[in-house]
Design an enzyme around this catalytic site. Structure first.
Site, PDB file in Angstrom:
ATOM      1  N   GLU A  16       7.933  81.430 -69.836  1.00 37.17           N
ATOM      2  CA  GLU A  16       7.200  80.311 -70.447  1.00 37.17           C
ATOM      3  C   GLU A  16       7.749  78.969 -69.964  1.00 37.17           C
ATOM      4  OE1 GLU A  16       7.160  80.355 -74.811  1.00 37.17           O
ATOM      5  OE2 GLU A  16       6.870  78.180 -74.841  1.00 37.17           O
ATOM      6  N   ASN A  17       9.058  78.795 -70.060  1.00 35.26           N
ATOM      7  CA  ASN A  17       9.645  77.466 -69.834  1.00 35.26           C
ATOM      8  C   ASN A  17       9.547  77.007 -68.383  1.00 35.26           C
ATOM      9  OD1 ASN A  17      10.184  77.956 -72.489  1.00 35.26           O
ATOM     10  ND2 ASN A  17      12.388  77.661 -72.365  1.00 35.26           N
ATOM     11  N   TYR A  47      32.619  80.653 -70.872  1.00 38.47           N
ATOM     12  CA  TYR A  47      31.531  81.255 -71.645  1.00 38.47           C
ATOM     13  C   TYR A  47      31.880  82.708 -71.964  1.00 38.47           C
ATOM     14  CZ  TYR A  47      28.645  77.216 -70.225  1.00 38.47           C
ATOM     15  OH  TYR A  47      28.160  75.943 -70.003  1.00 38.47           O
ATOM     16  N   TRP A  95      21.734  69.796 -69.665  1.00 39.38           N
ATOM     17  CA  TRP A  95      21.789  70.984 -70.523  1.00 39.38           C
ATOM     18  C   TRP A  95      21.073  70.784 -71.860  1.00 39.38           C
ATOM     19  CZ3 TRP A  95      24.953  70.792 -75.022  1.00 39.38           C
ATOM     20  CH2 TRP A  95      26.035  69.905 -75.035  1.00 39.38           C
ATOM     21  N   SER A 117      17.193  83.808 -74.616  1.00 41.64           N
ATOM     22  CA  SER A 117      17.670  85.082 -75.157  1.00 41.64           C
ATOM     23  C   SER A 117      16.699  86.210 -74.805  1.00 41.64           C
ATOM     24  CB  SER A 117      17.834  84.987 -76.677  1.00 41.64           C
ATOM     25  OG  SER A 117      16.582  84.798 -77.298  1.00 41.64           O
ATOM     26  N   LYS A 145       9.939  76.189 -83.291  1.00 46.06           N
ATOM     27  CA  LYS A 145       9.979  77.447 -84.067  1.00 46.06           C
ATOM     28  C   LYS A 145      10.776  77.327 -85.361  1.00 46.06           C
ATOM     29  CE  LYS A 145      13.790  79.655 -81.536  1.00 46.06           C
ATOM     30  NZ  LYS A 145      14.134  80.800 -80.691  1.00 46.06           N
ATOM     31  N   GLY A 174      18.388  77.793 -71.194  1.00 45.45           N
ATOM     32  CA  GLY A 174      18.950  79.063 -71.630  1.00 45.45           C
ATOM     33  C   GLY A 174      17.825  79.920 -72.185  1.00 45.45           C
TER      34      GLY A 174
HETATM   35  P1  NDP Z   1      18.125  75.276 -74.162  1.00 50.64           P
HETATM   36  O1  NDP Z   1      17.933  73.954 -74.798  1.00 50.64           O
HETATM   37  O2  NDP Z   1      17.182  75.694 -73.077  1.00 50.64           O
HETATM   38  O3  NDP Z   1      18.121  76.373 -75.352  1.00 50.64           O
HETATM   39  C1  NDP Z   1      17.987  77.729 -75.042  1.00 50.64           C
HETATM   40  C2  NDP Z   1      17.718  78.542 -76.293  1.00 50.64           C
HETATM   41  O4  NDP Z   1      16.576  78.066 -76.977  1.00 50.64           O
HETATM   42  C3  NDP Z   1      17.403  79.978 -75.926  1.00 50.64           C
HETATM   43  O5  NDP Z   1      18.563  80.746 -75.735  1.00 50.64           O
HETATM   44  C4  NDP Z   1      16.552  80.421 -77.095  1.00 50.64           C
HETATM   45  O6  NDP Z   1      17.423  80.704 -78.178  1.00 50.64           O
HETATM   46  C5  NDP Z   1      15.757  79.149 -77.411  1.00 50.64           C
HETATM   47  N1  NDP Z   1      14.505  79.086 -76.620  1.00 50.64           N
HETATM   48  C6  NDP Z   1      14.355  78.676 -75.335  1.00 50.64           C
HETATM   49  N2  NDP Z   1      13.087  78.734 -74.946  1.00 50.64           N
HETATM   50  C7  NDP Z   1      12.377  79.194 -75.998  1.00 50.64           C
HETATM   51  C8  NDP Z   1      11.007  79.463 -76.196  1.00 50.64           C
HETATM   52  N3  NDP Z   1      10.120  79.270 -75.232  1.00 50.64           N
HETATM   53  N4  NDP Z   1      10.612  79.908 -77.422  1.00 50.64           N
HETATM   54  C9  NDP Z   1      11.518  80.100 -78.408  1.00 50.64           C
HETATM   55  N5  NDP Z   1      12.846  79.879 -78.267  1.00 50.64           N
HETATM   56  C10 NDP Z   1      13.279  79.413 -77.074  1.00 50.64           C
HETATM   57  O7  NDP Z   1      19.548  75.334 -73.475  1.00 50.64           O
HETATM   58  P2  NDP Z   1      20.990  75.912 -73.897  1.00 50.64           P
HETATM   59  O8  NDP Z   1      21.481  75.206 -75.102  1.00 50.64           O
HETATM   60  O9  NDP Z   1      20.933  77.390 -73.915  1.00 50.64           O
HETATM   61  O10 NDP Z   1      21.836  75.449 -72.650  1.00 50.64           O
HETATM   62  C11 NDP Z   1      21.378  75.823 -71.357  1.00 50.64           C
HETATM   63  C12 NDP Z   1      22.512  75.884 -70.388  1.00 50.64           C
HETATM   64  O11 NDP Z   1      23.131  74.613 -70.264  1.00 50.64           O
HETATM   65  C13 NDP Z   1      23.672  76.795 -70.772  1.00 50.64           C
HETATM   66  O12 NDP Z   1      23.405  78.145 -70.525  1.00 50.64           O
HETATM   67  C14 NDP Z   1      24.762  76.279 -69.891  1.00 50.64           C
HETATM   68  O13 NDP Z   1      24.596  76.760 -68.565  1.00 50.64           O
HETATM   69  C15 NDP Z   1      24.511  74.777 -69.933  1.00 50.64           C
HETATM   70  N6  NDP Z   1      25.356  74.095 -70.935  1.00 50.64           N
HETATM   71  C16 NDP Z   1      26.337  73.275 -70.469  1.00 50.64           C
HETATM   72  C17 NDP Z   1      27.183  72.626 -71.309  1.00 50.64           C
HETATM   73  C18 NDP Z   1      28.247  71.761 -70.748  1.00 50.64           C
HETATM   74  O14 NDP Z   1      29.128  71.308 -71.482  1.00 50.64           O
HETATM   75  N7  NDP Z   1      28.232  71.521 -69.461  1.00 50.64           N
HETATM   76  C19 NDP Z   1      27.089  72.783 -72.784  1.00 50.64           C
HETATM   77  C20 NDP Z   1      26.000  73.629 -73.190  1.00 50.64           C
HETATM   78  C21 NDP Z   1      25.162  74.248 -72.283  1.00 50.64           C
HETATM   79  P3  NDP Z   1      17.114  81.827 -79.314  1.00 50.64           P
HETATM   80  O15 NDP Z   1      16.034  82.731 -78.794  1.00 50.64           O
HETATM   81  O16 NDP Z   1      18.416  82.482 -79.516  1.00 50.64           O
HETATM   82  O17 NDP Z   1      16.689  81.027 -80.515  1.00 50.64           O
END
Ligand code: NDP
Length: 318
Positions: free
Chosen positions: A294-295, A54, A205, A287, A216, A285
């Site tokens: 919230e989540n 990462y 994930w 930002s 959104k 995840g």
């Molecule tokens: P999510 O599906 O939880 O997406 C997270 C993103 O969604 C945030 O960064 C934000 O992005 C948006 N978000 C989350 N909650 C809210 C909310 N309440 N309101 C508005 N926007 C929201 O998971 P990720 O895709 O980030 O993946 C999570 C983790 O999974 C990674 O960090 C990693 O540790 C793991 N992972 C593992 C993989 C693997 O191959 N093993 C591959 C991918 C991920 P924004 O604000 O930028 O729009």
């Protein structure tokens, strides 16, 4: 926060894990990254997931910095090995004994710890004998650098083969980390039934499909500024497959279901993956810290059969 056992082991992890792919060391400035980790800790999250790949190792460094000063025994720190992390030399990728041993040392240093609780094979390596990989993991367990071993995105057959070898070598393969959400249910067919049989849990994930399931993103409209879909450092490419009008329209149909339950759409999405008893943790995840706060409220939420059916109806064939 509720806790679940990870596979057939004594390790309990928070049913919501905080992960830092695409955010720490990339989309999100370090201050905001640290604020997200603080929000996670404040909300009772004890389990943190990262990977050496990462942001080309920067994500591990940021997480290590953010967790500095925390009581190590109160945390479960997970990382991964497989992908190259810099200029790609001929041995800088995969699950060879050499790459595994060299990678763990860098990860421990960046994370500021002498052991990780879970070390995960980020993908299956078709080039290296599985025996060599599992022996290398066994050695790290014996050295105390790694307490438990897991994998990510392995098929049911790969899980079965890895699990058997681990058992012969005196340790257990306890987890798999696949993509899983209302919009991505592939593991239900083979991976989950095989894992149940073997005592392997899923740490899943993208439970909110990278933001899509928060509702959104509106069909036919520009994505909100600052969202992953506008992140030119990689996020926009990663989320692109979900950004179709058909998917975004169907997702809007989840809004009344969440409202009837007094949940936000993000909370409904995280709660949905946690209804699967083979899922040990939803790997979220964020930002911004408010997203974490919230989540995490999805922890402990129960969805009954009628709600699950309404969700399936709303999403239809997408
Ligand atoms: P999510 O599906 O939880 O997406 C997270 C993103 O969604 C945030 O960064 C934000 O992005 C948006 N978000 C989350 N909650 C809210 C909310 N309440 N309101 C508005 N926007 C929201 O998971 P990720 O895709 O980030 O993946 C999570 C983790 O999974 C990674 O960090 C990693 O540790 C793991 N992972 C593992 C993989 C693997 O191959 N093993 C591959 C991918 C991920 P924004 O604000 O930028 O729009």
């Amino acid at each position: 926060m509720e806790f679940r056992y990870l596979g057939n082991s004594g390790l309990k992890i928070s049913e919501i894990t905080y992960g830092n792919w695409l955010t720490h060391g990339s989309q999100v400035e370090n201050d905001a990254a640290i604020a997200c980790v603080r929000a996670a800790l404040d909300a009772g999250i004890t389990t943190f997931d990262t990977a050496d790949v990462y942001a080309n190792t920067a994500a591990e460094s940021v997480l290590g910095e953010a967790l500095k000063g925390q009581r190590r025994e109160s945390l479960e720190i997970f990382t991964k090995v497989y992908f190259p992390t810099g200029p790609k030399g001929h041995n800088d990728t995969g699950l060879s004994r050499k790459h595994i041993h060299e990678s763990i040392n860098g990860s421990l240093q960046r994370l500021g710890t002498d052991h990780v609780d879970l070390y995960q094979a980020h993908r299956y390596d078709y080039e290296t004998p599985l025996e060599e990989t599992m022996q290398a993991f066994a050695d790290l367990v014996r050295q105390g650098k790694v307490l438990y071993v897991g994998v990510s995105e392995w098929t049911a057959d790969q899980l079965r083969a890895g699990h058997a070898l681990a058992k012969d070598l005196g340790f257990q393969l306890i987890s798999n980390q696949p993509q899983y959400s209302m919009l991505w249910r592939v593991i239900e067919e083979k991976v989950v039934p095989t894992s149940r049989e073997l005592g392997i849990s899923q740490i899943v994930w993208s439970p909110v499909a990278q933001g899509i399931l928060t509702g959104k993103y509106q069909p036919g409209q520009q994505p909100p500024a600052g969202s992953r879909a506008t992140d030119e450092k990689g996020g926009a490419d990663m989320i692109a497959d979900f950004m179709t009008d058909e998917t975004l329209t169907a997702v809007q149909g989840l809004a009344p279901i969440a409202a009837d339950l007094g949940l936000t759409m993000a909370q409904l999405a995280v709660a949905w993956v946690l209804q699967n008893d083979n899922v040990a943790s939803a790997l979220i995840g964020a930002s911004r810290p408010e997203q974490v706060s919230e989540n995490v409220k999805a922890s402990g939420v129960k969805l009954d059969a009628e709600v699950l059916a309404r969700i399936d109806d709303a999403l239809g064939a997408v």
